[in-house]
Motif scaffolding. Structure first.
Motif, PDB file in Angstrom:
ATOM      1  N   ARG A  72       0.849  -1.190   0.000  1.00 28.41           N
ATOM      2  CA  ARG A  72       0.000   0.000   0.000  1.00 28.41           C
ATOM      3  C   ARG A  72       0.884   1.238   0.000  1.00 28.41           C
ATOM      4  NH1 ARG A  72      -0.338  -2.636   4.837  1.00 28.41           N
ATOM      5  NH2 ARG A  72       0.262  -1.453   6.669  1.00 28.41           N
ATOM      6  N   LEU A  73       0.298   2.387  -0.261  1.00 33.26           N
ATOM      7  CA  LEU A  73       1.033   3.648  -0.294  1.00 33.26           C
ATOM      8  C   LEU A  73       1.258   4.141   1.129  1.00 33.26           C
ATOM      9  CD1 LEU A  73       2.218   5.854  -2.122  1.00 33.26           C
ATOM     10  CD2 LEU A  73      -0.007   6.979  -2.022  1.00 33.26           C
ATOM     11  N   ASP A  74       2.502   4.406   1.509  1.00 35.43           N
ATOM     12  CA  ASP A  74       2.844   4.890   2.837  1.00 35.43           C
ATOM     13  C   ASP A  74       2.880   6.417   2.872  1.00 35.43           C
ATOM     14  OD1 ASP A  74       4.117   4.017   5.595  1.00 35.43           O
ATOM     15  OD2 ASP A  74       5.288   5.729   4.855  1.00 35.43           O
ATOM     16  N   GLY A  95      -8.251  19.859   4.633  1.00 42.54           N
ATOM     17  CA  GLY A  95      -8.847  19.122   5.738  1.00 42.54           C
ATOM     18  C   GLY A  95      -8.011  17.947   6.222  1.00 42.54           C
ATOM     19  N   LEU A  96      -6.692  17.978   5.976  1.00 42.57           N
ATOM     20  CA  LEU A  96      -5.804  16.916   6.429  1.00 42.57           C
ATOM     21  C   LEU A  96      -5.117  17.329   7.728  1.00 42.57           C
ATOM     22  CD1 LEU A  96      -4.107  15.902   3.052  1.00 42.57           C
ATOM     23  CD2 LEU A  96      -6.223  15.030   4.068  1.00 42.57           C
ATOM     24  N   PRO A 116       7.432  18.767   8.459  1.00 38.56           N
ATOM     25  CA  PRO A 116       6.134  18.316   8.966  1.00 38.56           C
ATOM     26  C   PRO A 116       5.445  17.459   7.902  1.00 38.56           C
ATOM     27  CG  PRO A 116       5.930  20.535   8.149  1.00 38.56           C
ATOM     28  CD  PRO A 116       7.376  20.140   7.972  1.00 38.56           C
ATOM     29  N   SER A 117       4.305  16.920   8.271  1.00 41.00           N
ATOM     30  CA  SER A 117       3.532  16.090   7.352  1.00 41.00           C
ATOM     31  C   SER A 117       2.060  16.428   7.489  1.00 41.00           C
ATOM     32  CB  SER A 117       3.746  14.600   7.668  1.00 41.00           C
ATOM     33  OG  SER A 117       5.116  14.258   7.585  1.00 41.00           O
ATOM     34  N   THR A 135      -1.488   6.622   5.437  1.00 43.45           N
ATOM     35  CA  THR A 135      -0.810   7.420   4.419  1.00 43.45           C
ATOM     36  C   THR A 135      -0.643   8.867   4.858  1.00 43.45           C
ATOM     37  OG1 THR A 135      -1.875   6.014   2.759  1.00 43.45           O
ATOM     38  CG2 THR A 135      -0.825   8.021   1.961  1.00 43.45           C
ATOM     39  N   ILE A 136       0.550   9.425   4.606  1.00 44.16           N
ATOM     40  CA  ILE A 136       0.816  10.833   4.903  1.00 44.16           C
ATOM     41  C   ILE A 136       1.466  11.512   3.698  1.00 44.16           C
ATOM     42  CG2 ILE A 136       1.032  10.515   7.403  1.00 44.16           C
ATOM     43  CD1 ILE A 136       4.076  10.546   7.068  1.00 44.16           C
ATOM     44  N   LEU A 137       1.374  12.836   3.695  1.00 42.50           N
ATOM     45  CA  LEU A 137       2.124  13.672   2.762  1.00 42.50           C
ATOM     46  C   LEU A 137       3.233  14.335   3.566  1.00 42.50           C
ATOM     47  CD1 LEU A 137      -0.816  15.512   0.958  1.00 42.50           C
ATOM     48  CD2 LEU A 137       0.401  13.458   0.189  1.00 42.50           C
TER      49      LEU A 137
END
Length: 147
Positions: free
Chosen positions: A7-9, A30-31, A47-48, A55-57
Motif C-alpha cells: 500500500r502507499l505509505d 482538511g488533512l 512536517p507532514s 498514508t501521509i504527505l
C-alpha cells in the motif's frame, strides 16, 4: 490494518514554506497536520499531513534537497513535482473539500465524470493546486454493492 500488504505509505512534496503548506493542507484540504511544532523547534526535518491512518504527505522544504543523496541525481528532484496526487474521498468529504477550496479562493477545475483510477471509474473528480504548485485530484467513487 495489516503490515503484510502493499500500500502507499507516503508522498514527499517539495514546498517552499513547510509551515504554510501544513496550514493549507489543514484548513483548505482538511488533512491533519503532523509534527509542525517539532519542525518549528528544529527537532524534525519536515512536517507532514495525514491522509488516513496509513498514508501521509511529507512537506519537505526545498532546502532539504541538498541532503537527498539516496540515489544519484536525487538532489535535483527539488522543484520537480509529480504530475499529480489523487485523493479518493467519500461524497460528503468531496463536496466539503471543494467548498473549502472555493471559500479560500483556491482555483479548482470543472468536475469530470467517469475518470478511471485504482477503484474503477470515479463518479466525480476535480483538480486543484497547492500554494507550491503541486497538483491534486480529488475524486469519489459510488459504493458498489458487495456480491
Amino acid at each position: 490494518m495489516t503490515n503484510n500488504t502493499t500500500r502507499l505509505d507516503h508522498v514527499v512534496l517539495w514546498v517552499t514554506d513547510p509551515v504554510a503548506a501544513a496550514v493549507f493542507y489543514d484548513t483548505a484540504v482538511g488533512l491533519e497536520p503532523i509534527n509542525v511544532a517539532e519542525f518549528v523547534q528544529g527537532t524534525v526535518s519536515f512536517p507532514s499531513a495525514r491522509v488516513n491512518e496509513e498514508t501521509i504527505l511529507d512537506l519537505a522544504p526545498k532546502t532539504l534537497a541538498e541532503r537527498m543523496r539516496m540515489l544519484p541525481g536525487s538532489v535535483d528532484s527539488a522543484g520537480h513535482p509529480v504530475n499529480h496526487v489523487c485523493l479518493s474521498l467519500p461524497a460528503d468529504a468531496f463536496d466539503a473539500l471543494r467548498s473549502r477550496l472555493e471559500d479560500q479562493d483556491v482555483p479548482v477545475s470543472d468536475i469530470d465524470h467517469g475518470l478511471s483510477g485504482a477503484r474503477g471509474n470515479a463518479t466525480r473528480s476535480f483538480y486543484f493546486r497547492d500554494p507550491d504548485g503541486n497538483v491534486f485530484e480529488a475524486r469519489h467513487y459510488d459504493e458498489q454493492p458487495r456480491p
